[in-house]
Scaffold this active site. Structure first.
Site, PDB file in Angstrom:
ATOM      1  CB  CYS A   1      54.684  42.685  48.142  1.00  0.00           C
ATOM      2  SG  CYS A   1      53.743  43.734  47.036  1.00  0.00           S
TER       3      CYS A   1
ATOM      4  CB  CYS B   1      51.050  42.073  47.560  1.00  0.00           C
ATOM      5  SG  CYS B   1      52.281  42.419  46.303  1.00  0.00           S
ATOM      6  CG  ASP B   2      50.880  40.302  51.198  1.00  0.00           C
ATOM      7  OD1 ASP B   2      49.981  39.934  50.427  1.00  0.00           O
ATOM      8  OD2 ASP B   2      52.011  39.790  51.230  1.00  0.00           O
TER       9      ASP B   2
END
Ligand code: NAP
Length: 317
Positions: A136, A139-140
């Site tokens: 993701c 997300c990261d």
């Protein structure tokens, strides 16, 4: 449970969507049970750091999941562990929810079983998950500021991930197993227009290795079969796997309408075509697959379940 108790709402799945649904349903005075089969949090439980949930930076996924579980229970929801194997609805509108240990009855059911990112299948993928391998970019991505990243996959998701990462990372390389993208032409044009982004066609990653972080990647030329090992400074490289997601819809597949990608079609209130059955979070069609959107879906589903129970069946209280 010695005798089968009837709940106003049973929530299947203890991720952000499920616990938020339980929080809202409980606060609306529905007797609510959450059935969870593993650690609280669902998919986020395996994330070392959730850094994009507004107001709560720097928290591990496991901690955020636990807090959501606690919060739902403080509001009155019950939590039981069990793996749900079957959901059915009687002609009187009462659901049976069967787990490996018990059967529960409910006036409404909210299914929030999430989606599982498809793995790419290279050696070391699981070992370095969260330590260089991510599923993701939203997300990261921030952990790879000014670093080099590889994006595996050639669909619209992979292109979106690559475009997103191109604004953060120093260099983005898309690793494409065939000689063409699966993504739409428009999306491919957008990704190819990114200055720091390039494509390795007919290439797969066959192995990664290192100590704590990735320090070596083995690329395979899918035309010739040739293997090429490239070395990196540990912590300087990331691999984003974007080979698609599988929505976890097995429990409701025969009851609801599915989209072309296997996700559940719901309306704006998270309702399916079965009265009293709601689906929320990453398993539903069109989900952004973020903690915040899963939680938002859960809130909507919890309130929708309340309205459904109150208007059509009357509360059990
Ligand atoms: P997808 O369309 O199924 O694409 C998956 C990609 O990953 C393909 O390029 C596939 O290669 C590759 N792949 C699969 N397994 C692999 C493996 N083991 N190793 C290396 N590569 C592998 O999945 P998606 O991109 O997640 O999209 C899912 C659906 O959502 C699609 O219908 C898509 O159009 C839609 N979507 C739309 C948007 C948008 O419109 N903005 C954004 C995201 C997603 P092959 O082509 O060789 O099979």
């Amino acid at each position: 449970m010695s005798e089968t108790k009837l709940f106003d709402s049973v929530v299947v799945g203890g991720g952000p969507a499920g616990y938020t649904a339980a929080l809202y349903a409980s606060r609306a005075s529905l007797s609510t049970l959450v059935l969870e089969r593993g650690m609280p949090g669902g998919q986020i439980a395996t994330s070392d750091l959730i850094d994009n949930y507004p107001g709560i930076p720097n928290l591990s996924g496991a901690e955020l999941g636990q807090r959501m579980a606690d919060h739902a229970q403080q509001a009155g929801a019950l939590l039981e562990y069990g793996s749900v194997s079957h959901i059915s609805r009687s002609s009187e509108g009462i659901f049976d929810i069967v787990t490996d240990v018990d059967t529960y009855k409910a006036r409404s059911v909210i299914v929030a079983t999430g989606a599982t990112p498809r793995t790419a299948g290279f050696a070391g993928e699981e070992t370095f998950r969260g330590r260089g391998v991510s599923y993701c970019a939203t997300c990261d991505g921030m952990f790879y500021k000014d670093k080099q990243v590889f994006v595996i996959g050639g669909g619209n998701s992979a292109c979106e991930e690559a475009i997103y990462l191109s604004n953060i990372a120093r260099e983005v390389q898309i690793v494409l197993r065939r000689d063409e993208f699966r993504a739409s032409r428009g999306m491919v044009n957008r990704v190819l227009a990114c200055k720091n982004t390039s494509v390795r066609y007919l290439t797969s990653i066959s192995e990664i290795s290192g100590e704590t972080f990735i320090s070596s990647i083995t690329f395979k030329n899918n035309e010739t079969g040739t293997l090429n090992i490239e070395e990196f400074d540990p912590g300087s490289v990331g691999i984003f796997v974007a080979t698609g997601h599988t929505p976890e819809t097995e429990l409701v597949r025969d009851l609801v309408e599915l989209d072309h990608d296997g996700s559940v079609i719901v309306d704006d209130s998270m309702a399916t075509r079965i009265p009293g059955l709601f689906c929320a979070g990453d398993m539903r069609s069109g989900s952004l697959r973020q903690v915040i959107t899963a939680a938002a879906d859960g809130a909507i589903a919890g309130v929708s379940a309340y309205k459904y129970v109150e208007q059509t069946l009357g509360l059990s209280l």
